[in-house]
Design a protein around this motif. Structure first.
Motif, PDB file in Angstrom:
ATOM      1  N   THR A   1       0.864  -1.176   0.000  1.00  0.00           N
ATOM      2  CA  THR A   1       0.000   0.000   0.000  1.00  0.00           C
ATOM      3  C   THR A   1       0.898   1.223   0.000  1.00  0.00           C
ATOM      4  O   THR A   1       1.702   1.401   0.916  1.00  0.00           O
TER       5      THR A   1
ATOM      6  N   ILE B   1       2.204   4.842   0.650  1.00  0.00           N
ATOM      7  CA  ILE B   1       1.875   5.823   1.689  1.00  0.00           C
ATOM      8  C   ILE B   1       2.232   7.237   1.237  1.00  0.00           C
ATOM      9  O   ILE B   1       2.307   8.154   2.034  1.00  0.00           O
TER      10      ILE B   1
ATOM     11  N   TYR C   1       8.165   4.547  -4.293  1.00  0.00           N
ATOM     12  CA  TYR C   1       7.894   3.932  -2.981  1.00  0.00           C
ATOM     13  C   TYR C   1       8.071   2.419  -3.068  1.00  0.00           C
ATOM     14  O   TYR C   1       8.740   1.808  -2.233  1.00  0.00           O
TER      15      TYR C   1
ATOM     16  N   ARG D   1      12.969   1.996   8.389  1.00  0.00           N
ATOM     17  CA  ARG D   1      12.040   2.621   9.326  1.00  0.00           C
ATOM     18  C   ARG D   1      12.805   3.341  10.422  1.00  0.00           C
ATOM     19  O   ARG D   1      13.844   2.861  10.862  1.00  0.00           O
ATOM     20  N   MET D   2      12.232   4.447  10.866  1.00  0.00           N
ATOM     21  CA  MET D   2      12.706   5.059  12.107  1.00  0.00           C
ATOM     22  C   MET D   2      12.235   4.140  13.231  1.00  0.00           C
ATOM     23  O   MET D   2      11.121   3.622  13.171  1.00  0.00           O
ATOM     24  N   VAL D   3      13.061   3.964  14.241  1.00  0.00           N
ATOM     25  CA  VAL D   3      12.615   3.198  15.406  1.00  0.00           C
ATOM     26  C   VAL D   3      12.574   4.131  16.604  1.00  0.00           C
ATOM     27  O   VAL D   3      13.549   4.830  16.895  1.00  0.00           O
ATOM     28  N   THR D   4      11.417   4.193  17.250  1.00  0.00           N
ATOM     29  CA  THR D   4      11.319   4.941  18.503  1.00  0.00           C
ATOM     30  C   THR D   4      11.096   3.915  19.597  1.00  0.00           C
ATOM     31  O   THR D   4      10.382   2.939  19.404  1.00  0.00           O
ATOM     32  N   ALA D   5      11.724   4.126  20.733  1.00  0.00           N
ATOM     33  CA  ALA D   5      11.656   3.120  21.795  1.00  0.00           C
ATOM     34  C   ALA D   5      11.831   3.768  23.162  1.00  0.00           C
ATOM     35  O   ALA D   5      11.903   4.999  23.265  1.00  0.00           O
TER      36      ALA D   5
ATOM     37  N   LYS E   1      15.094   7.612  19.918  1.00  0.00           N
ATOM     38  CA  LYS E   1      14.844   7.267  18.505  1.00  0.00           C
ATOM     39  C   LYS E   1      16.168   6.992  17.815  1.00  0.00           C
ATOM     40  O   LYS E   1      17.220   7.443  18.272  1.00  0.00           O
TER      41      LYS E   1
ATOM     42  N   LYS F   1      14.432  -2.242   8.058  1.00  0.00           N
ATOM     43  CA  LYS F   1      13.249  -2.765   8.741  1.00  0.00           C
ATOM     44  C   LYS F   1      13.525  -4.107   9.422  1.00  0.00           C
ATOM     45  O   LYS F   1      13.069  -4.354  10.527  1.00  0.00           O
TER      46      LYS F   1
ATOM     47  N   ILE G   1      14.683  -4.033  13.135  1.00  0.00           N
ATOM     48  CA  ILE G   1      13.907  -3.349  14.180  1.00  0.00           C
ATOM     49  C   ILE G   1      13.992  -4.094  15.509  1.00  0.00           C
ATOM     50  O   ILE G   1      14.322  -3.508  16.546  1.00  0.00           O
ATOM     51  N   PHE G   2      13.720  -5.394  15.497  1.00  0.00           N
ATOM     52  CA  PHE G   2      13.652  -6.121  16.772  1.00  0.00           C
ATOM     53  C   PHE G   2      15.042  -6.355  17.376  1.00  0.00           C
ATOM     54  O   PHE G   2      15.180  -6.390  18.592  1.00  0.00           O
TER      55      PHE G   2
ATOM     56  N   LEU H   1      15.684  -3.152  19.126  1.00  0.00           N
ATOM     57  CA  LEU H   1      14.929  -3.077  20.386  1.00  0.00           C
ATOM     58  C   LEU H   1      15.597  -3.928  21.466  1.00  0.00           C
ATOM     59  O   LEU H   1      15.665  -3.535  22.631  1.00  0.00           O
TER      60      LEU H   1
END
Lengths: 117, 421
Positions: A6, A8, A39, A49-53, A67, A74, A77-78, A81
């Protein structure tokens, strides 16, 4: 292989389907404009992706929000974290202060996003 | 009782932007009253990025965005009181405030800016059947627990409603180690921004159940599960389509309501369409000298638009205090035509001679639609949209000179905003 996305880029939210062969995009359909094409290309080659935590603050229950200074891949990400779970910062902290350098070897630093006295 | 030129009720994004703009427009005798312990409002708990793209041309997190404005307030030396809750505003602009620090205080203000923001629709307003067990939270409450207090509300989560806060919380709960089983939306379209659907649900394979609703909430002490079902065209659950989830947490993201109890006490007239004050193009309410801006006026999609609107309220309040605002001018109504909902402002002053911003929400999803603004028989603006959706507010800017046109000066003139197919 066909991947559904999709876009964005705008409120249209075009459903884009991209055909991939040998790791290369051979066809993009469903986009209404070039924004969608770009895209899809980025999203399929190396989505970021930006990561905010949140990280722990020594001697306080309230966490500190942070951040990644730049978007990171992407798929990391984990991992990012998990690295941040081990971090515990000492007060006071200021906006923009580095809490973790070079997270997951991305070359991107994680910085504080609030003032914490 | 203390005399003061300008009181700003609320120290969130709206109050901060209004205060800074009022100062920049020459106002010096003012005070911000904030209920919480620190300035910043809801932005404090919105730790995700995506704020400020319009205002600062960069992507900030909520706390960073708030700090930009707090820094301005500090730089200008604008006084503020935190932990100070306003409990009454009279039509004469007498404001009663309570705080631990100063007890009960009364102010007599020459102008007031209402910037109290909004609150979440609670479970009680939904009529959802089932048990009244623990584990059902509004998404914003859960956000406060996780982001500000370092507490986790639960481990297996279902989200009812696809508002932006719910979507953002789907990702946050996932990041914090919870399993998000699905996001359930009553309507056939999402109420949230597209980018949030992609980056908060799709990224983590969280299913979005459109045209579904929660039909049962189970659990005596603590939530143990919810049942959802597909709904028909009249939004009634269809038997046989039930899906059950074992979960310990249900988050509600089912809409925001402007917090206007104080406005009503002050005699400010409200619009049933926005649940906010009825205002003119200067953001002045039905009570002279009382202005309204931000989410207490109407719920916005982006904080950037809250800041822009609130800055106008600040400028106009400063102009009013200096007698520069023509308050005797005739006002012509702005009317919501077909397909138009939650229109702001509801009036435009005939002395308006700067570009006027009109904002509204489309009533339904429309492809290849045209938005038209007319005054009398004269078409002022016509804009094509490839897609319109209730989840995305539409902003139209009327040319500066339109009030000087004959049609606008005519007896009984009104501005009509409509969506054409």
């Amino acid at each position: 292989m066909t991947r559904e996305l999709t876009c964005i880029g705008c409120p249209m939210g075009c459903r884009i389907s991209a055909e991939i062969q040998d790791g290369k995009i051979i066809k993009i359909e469903g986009n209404s404009c070039n924004v969608g094409k770009k895209y899809a290309e980025e999203e399929l080659s190396c989505p970021k992706r930006m990561v905010t935590a949140l990280v722990q603050v020594q001697g306080a229950r309230e966490p500190l929000c942070v951040k990644t200074r730049e978007p990171i891949e992407k798929r990391l990400i984990f991992d990012c974290l998990r690295e941040l779970e081990k971090v515990s910062v000492v007060r006071p902290v200021h906006i923009g202060q580095i809490v973790l350098k070079n997270v997951c070897g991305t070359g991107v630093d994680v910085v504080a996003t609030r003032e914490y006295d | 009782m203390k005399q003061i030129d300008l009181l700003i009720i609320g120290g969130g994004p709206a109050g901060l932007a209004a205060a800074a703009a009022a100062y920049e427009s020459g106002c010096r005798d003012m005070l911000i009253l904030e209920r919480e312990e620190t300035l910043g409002g809801i932005l404090k708990q919105c730790i995700h990025n995506g704020f400020g793209l319009h205002t600062f041309k960069e992507e900030l997190t909520g706390p960073e965005y708030a700090q930009r404005y707090i820094d301005k307030i500090l730089e200008y030396g604008i006084p503020y009181q935190t932990g100070a809750m306003v409990i009454e505003i009279t039509p004469e602009k007498t404001v009663t405030c309570v705080s631990r620090e100063k007890g009960l205080e009364q102010f007599s203000a020459r102008a007031i800016i209402l910037a109290m923001g909004c609150r979440e629709r609670p479970r009680g307003s939904l009529g959802t059947p089932g048990w009244r067990c623990a584990g059902v939270y509004t998404a914003g409450t859960a956000q406060k627990f996780v982001n500000l207090q370092g507490l986790m509300p639960g481990k297996r989560v279902v989200i009812l409603g696809s508002g932006d806060i719910g979507l953002i919380m789907a990702r946050r709960m996932t990041f914090s180690g919870a399993e998000v089983l699905g996001c359930v939306e009553l309507m056939p379209y999402s109420a949230g921004l597209k980018r949030n659907i992609v980056q908060c649900l799709d990224d983590f394979d969280i299913p979005l159940y459109l045209s579904h609703t929660v039909i049962d909430i189970e659990g005596k002490e603590r939530l143990s599960g919810v049942t959802i079902a597909k709904v028909d065209g009249d939004l009634k659950p269809i038997p046989g389509t039930e899906i059950h989830f074992d979960c310990d947490t249900l988050l509600l993201s089912v809409g925001l309501i402007p917090e206007n109890e104080l406005s009503e006490m002050a005699g400010v007239k409200l619009s049933p369409a926005t649940s906010g004050a009825i205002v003119d193009d200067r953001l002045m309410t039905s009570v002279e000298g009382i202005f309204s801006c931000g989410n207490v006026l109407h719920v916005h999609d982006l904080v950037d638009f809250v800041s822009q609107e609130s800055a106008r309220a600040g400028e106009n309040a400063a102009a009013y205090l200096e007698g520069r605002l023509d308050i005797c001018a005739q006002r012509i109504p702005v009317v919501a035509g077909s397909g138009v909902n939650a229109l702001v402002p509801q009036y435009i002053s005939q002395s308006a001679n700067c570009p006027t911003t009109i904002m509204f929400r489309p009533r339904a999803v429309r492809k290849n639609a045209v938005v038209r603004v007319c005054v009398g028989d004269e078409e002022l603006l016509r804009k094509k949209y490839r897609v319109l959706a209730p989840g995305e507010m539409v902003t139209m800017t009327l040319p500066a000179d339109f009030m000087q046109r004959q049609a606008a000066q005519a007896q009984g003139a009104e501005v009509l905003v409509e969506v054409l197919e």
